[in-house]
Design an enzyme around this catalytic site. Structure first.
Site, PDB file in Angstrom:
ATOM      1  N   ARG A 111      15.748  52.273  76.221  1.00 47.70           N
ATOM      2  CA  ARG A 111      15.561  51.286  77.300  1.00 47.70           C
ATOM      3  C   ARG A 111      15.854  51.943  78.645  1.00 47.70           C
ATOM      4  NH1 ARG A 111      18.162  46.600  73.890  1.00 47.70           N
ATOM      5  NH2 ARG A 111      16.615  46.426  72.248  1.00 47.70           N
ATOM      6  N   HIS A 123      13.089  35.554  61.183  1.00 46.68           N
ATOM      7  CA  HIS A 123      14.317  34.815  60.886  1.00 46.68           C
ATOM      8  C   HIS A 123      14.189  33.313  61.132  1.00 46.68           C
ATOM      9  CE1 HIS A 123      16.469  38.574  60.291  1.00 46.68           C
ATOM     10  NE2 HIS A 123      15.760  39.032  61.312  1.00 46.68           N
ATOM     11  N   ASP A 128      10.415  36.473  69.502  1.00 45.71           N
ATOM     12  CA  ASP A 128      11.415  37.396  68.978  1.00 45.71           C
ATOM     13  C   ASP A 128      11.925  36.888  67.625  1.00 45.71           C
ATOM     14  OD1 ASP A 128      13.411  39.563  69.323  1.00 45.71           O
ATOM     15  OD2 ASP A 128      14.812  37.878  69.297  1.00 45.71           O
ATOM     16  N   ASP A 175      22.684  30.585  64.514  1.00 41.67           N
ATOM     17  CA  ASP A 175      21.313  30.535  64.017  1.00 41.67           C
ATOM     18  C   ASP A 175      20.792  29.096  64.006  1.00 41.67           C
ATOM     19  OD1 ASP A 175      19.412  32.478  62.732  1.00 41.67           O
ATOM     20  OD2 ASP A 175      19.394  30.884  61.233  1.00 41.67           O
ATOM     21  N   TRP A 190      20.367  37.268  74.289  1.00 34.37           N
ATOM     22  CA  TRP A 190      21.592  36.527  74.009  1.00 34.37           C
ATOM     23  C   TRP A 190      21.602  35.212  74.794  1.00 34.37           C
ATOM     24  CZ3 TRP A 190      25.467  41.199  74.917  1.00 34.37           C
ATOM     25  CH2 TRP A 190      25.304  42.133  73.875  1.00 34.37           C
ATOM     26  N   ASN A 198      15.196  31.681  67.656  1.00 37.52           N
ATOM     27  CA  ASN A 198      15.913  31.753  66.381  1.00 37.52           C
ATOM     28  C   ASN A 198      17.399  31.456  66.535  1.00 37.52           C
ATOM     29  OD1 ASN A 198      16.315  32.634  63.532  1.00 37.52           O
ATOM     30  ND2 ASN A 198      17.539  34.220  64.538  1.00 37.52           N
ATOM     31  N   GLU A 227       7.485  38.490  66.024  1.00 36.53           N
ATOM     32  CA  GLU A 227       8.053  39.724  65.486  1.00 36.53           C
ATOM     33  C   GLU A 227       8.538  39.583  64.039  1.00 36.53           C
ATOM     34  OE1 GLU A 227      11.890  42.667  66.133  1.00 36.53           O
ATOM     35  OE2 GLU A 227      11.962  40.569  66.715  1.00 36.53           O
ATOM     36  N   ARG A 282       5.527  36.311  73.146  1.00 36.35           N
ATOM     37  CA  ARG A 282       6.035  37.088  72.025  1.00 36.35           C
ATOM     38  C   ARG A 282       7.184  36.268  71.466  1.00 36.35           C
ATOM     39  NH1 ARG A 282      10.656  40.254  71.001  1.00 36.35           N
ATOM     40  NH2 ARG A 282      10.365  41.865  69.428  1.00 36.35           N
TER      41      ARG A 282
END
Ligand SMILES: *[C@@H]1O[C@H](CO)[C@@H](O)[C@H](O)[C@H]1NC(C)=O
Ligand SMILES: *[C@@H]1O[C@H](CO)[C@@H](O)[C@H](O)[C@H]1NC(C)=O
Ligand SMILES: *[C@@H]1O[C@H](CO)[C@@H](O)[C@H](O)[C@H]1NC(C)=O
Ligand SMILES: *[C@@H]1O[C@H](CO)[C@@H](O)[C@H](O)[C@H]1NC(C)=O
Ligand SMILES: *[C@@H]1O[C@H](CO)[C@@H](O)[C@H](O)[C@H]1NC(C)=O
Ligand SMILES: *[C@@H]1O[C@H](CO)[C@@H](O)[C@H](O)[C@H]1NC(C)=O
Ligand SMILES: *[C@@H]1O[C@H](CO)[C@@H](O)[C@H](O)[C@H]1NC(C)=O
Length: 512
Positions: free
Chosen positions: A369, A236, A232, A201, A105, A143, A257, A230
């Protein structure tokens, strides 16, 4: 940052023996990655009892400093790369389902998440990782940004000025929810998240946004000597931007991803990014080891070989922070061993999610997690030792034949509950035989062809037993208790450090 500046930094790096960062795909292809979630990996105080309620979704206190103190635990399994969860400052506060402990976030790309430590802590972690000859991978969100909307309409309730550097609505797509995640144009143009935590977005097709993201990634990789990323939610992001971003990231290794089971989709993404996590193989592994289906996995391997530009640069995984832990679906430890055996020895760069080595069983996000410290970092756990053996033979096979990892796996045996695979050129190949029977299985023999010459002796690296091919080149292999078998030519075992053979490797500790 200009190329010239990067060049100068590179020279400084060499002269002061500081690690040179940003490794390319070729350099990463022999690596084996341990995926951490910083908040759940290790605390600064070294506590192994501090409670962490995964359901609450709150920060549990893991830090970069804590991770520095547990690098032996990671290296002890034979990993030579560590992935850390996103490092930037996230939105502060609590939604109905928790806080930003996971790092997805983002609020300010130019500040670090203070829950994980200071700039110096992250610099120290990077140095400690590199001092061991390991690579540092950073999970990266490009993203979207994030904003607490707490039930209000995201199209009207966001104050963009608090987001940095994308502080105006013009940097974002107009709000729309993704009503169908299988519709890629919708998934790329509309917003992930929901109306509790909105994820504005970013308009990644916009050239200004692209330039800002490119500049940012160059700075952050340079600042903390990051070797690879990586990406994420790559699914999208505007696909045209992906190769541009990878190039900006010093053309280092980037695995993006794309949560999709489709072989065609996954393989086509490899034209944009050098790597994506191998979701088709992940789902085939579940078919094999939760349902006993021994056809999907070998079939998918054959299909991917012809569909993907290069399967050996995908990342292979069987657990991550988004999916159910295997032990929540199937508790048998020997099935977990088979799963890990394939994950580490198949084509591609293995990525093992923290806690898989402790057979943790969180059934879904957020329960998958778990705070790793509650396992007391048990280095005698069966899967911990299993992973260490697998990483050792993978490294060793690649030392004996430097082309080993670039060769492709193909199925060599299909039984009703066994799958046999070969990787490597004749006389240097690893033969992996997996069983879907689980630990209740009894002892029995299978007979297989595997490409070894007649009278050739191979050793199973788990039991240290020798097997000899007969004069027709057939191998009669003893299966027992649903254990996997990994066979390697006994005449090449020296140097592996396994089964009593001495250990020798050129690339250990600072000599990479
Ligand atoms: C796949 O990638 C690896 C690692 O970069 C490389 O060595 C190999 O040549 C590539 N294979 C093909 C078929 O391009
Ligand atoms: C964790 O938190 C949830 C929700 O607040 C609560 O229902 C549950 O009892 C807690 N679990 C433990 C083990 O404390
Ligand atoms: C995807 O969504 C868009 C916008 O709603 C729609 O026009 C398009 O037909 C959808 N595509 C598919 C393949 O469903
Ligand atoms: C990188 O470091 C410089 C110098 O300390 C700082 O000004 C800049 O904000 C940092 N960039 C990022 C993305 O962390
Ligand atoms: C295995 O799964 C495939 C789908 O991937 C299916 O077509 C096949 O029938 C399954 N085989 C068995 C024995 O269930
Ligand atoms: C396996 O074969 C090797 C080489 O021939 C030999 O040194 C070793 O003692 C054998 N191991 C066992 C357990 O028979
Ligand atoms: C095994 O490897 C070690 C280290 O490279 C070497 O010193 C030793 O001679 C080798 N032994 C055999 C039997 O080849």
């Amino acid at each position: 940052m200009s190329l010239l500046l990067r060049y100068i930094l590179g020279l400084c790096a060499i002269s002061t023996l500081t690690p040179v960062f940003a490794a390319d795909t070729g350099a990463w292809s022999s690596r084996s990655v341990y995926q951490t979630m910083t908040d759940r990996f290790a605390r600064t105080d070294g506590s192994t009892t501090h409670p962490c309620n995964t359901t609450d979704g709150l920060y549990c206190g893991g830090t970069w400093r804590g991770m520095i103190n547990q690098l032996d635990y990671i290296e002890g399994m034979g990993f030579d790369a560590v992935m850390i969860s996103p490092v930037v400052k996230n939105i502060e506060g609590r939604a109905s389902y928790g806080e930003a402990y996971h790092g997805y976030w983002p609020q300010d790309l130019y500040s670090l998440n203070p829950h994980f430590g200071t700039e110096q802590d992250l610099l120290d972690l990077s140095k400690a990782v590199h001092d061991r000859g390991m690579y540092l991978m950073m999970d990266t969100v490009i993203n979207n940004m994030a904003y607490f909307t707490n039930g209000q309409d995201p199209s009207t309730s966001i104050d963009y000025s608090v987001l940095h550097p994308f502080n105006e609505a013009k940097y974002y797509h107009a709000y729309c929810p993704i009503t169908d995640y299988n519709n890629y144009s919708l998934a790329q143009r509309c917003w992930t998240g929901d109306n509790i935590v909105a994820l504005p977005d970013l308009k990644t097709e916009d050239l200004t946004v692209q330039t800002m993201l490119n500049d940012w990634v160059q700075e952050i990789m340079t600042n903390y000597s990051i070797d690879g990323l990586r990406l994420d939610a790559a699914k999208h992001v505007t696909p045209d931007f992906l190769p541009v971003f990878q190039k900006a990231a010093f053309n280092s290794f980037v695995t993006g991803e794309v949560f999709d089971q489709s072989i065609d989709t996954i393989c086509s993404y490899q034209n944009d990014l050098t790597s994506v996590p191998n979701y088709p193989i992940y789902f085939a592994l579940l078919d094999a080891f939760t349902k006993g289906n021994t056809t999907t996995l070998p079939d998918n391997i054959e299909i991917m070989k012809h569909s993907c530009p290069n399967v050996t640069t995908l990342t292979t995984f069987s657990e991550n922070h988004d999916v159910a832990r295997f032990a929540s679906l199937e508790s048998d430890i020997n099935l977990a061993k088979n799963l890990l055996t394939f994950t580490i020895l198949f084509d591609g760069i293995p990525m093992i999610y923290q806690g898989q080595e402790q057979h943790l069983s969180g059934p879904y996000d957020p329960k998958n997690r778990e705070a790793l410290w509650l396992t007391t970092y048990d280095t005698t756990a069966p899967l911990y030792k299993h992973i260490s053996t697998l990483n050792a033979i993978r490294k060793h096979a690649n030392q004996v034949d430097p082309n080993y990892l670039a060769t492709q796996t193909y199925p060599v045996y299909r039984g009703s509950s066994e799958m046999g695979f070969r990787k490597g050129r004749e006389g240097h190949q690893i033969i992996t035989v997996l069983s879907t029977q689980g630990s209740k299985s009894g002892a029995y023999d299978i007979t297989m062809m595997n490409g070894y010459q007649p009278g050739f002796v191979v050793m199973d690296i788990f039991t240290c037993r020798n097997y000899s091919t007969n004069d027709m080149g057939e191998l009669r292999l003893g299966m027992d208790g649903g254990e996997p078998r990994v066979l390697f030519p006994v005449n090449l075992m020296n140097g592996s450090g396994l089964c009593g053979f001495v250990f020798s490797r050129e690339d250990v500790r600072g000599n990479v």
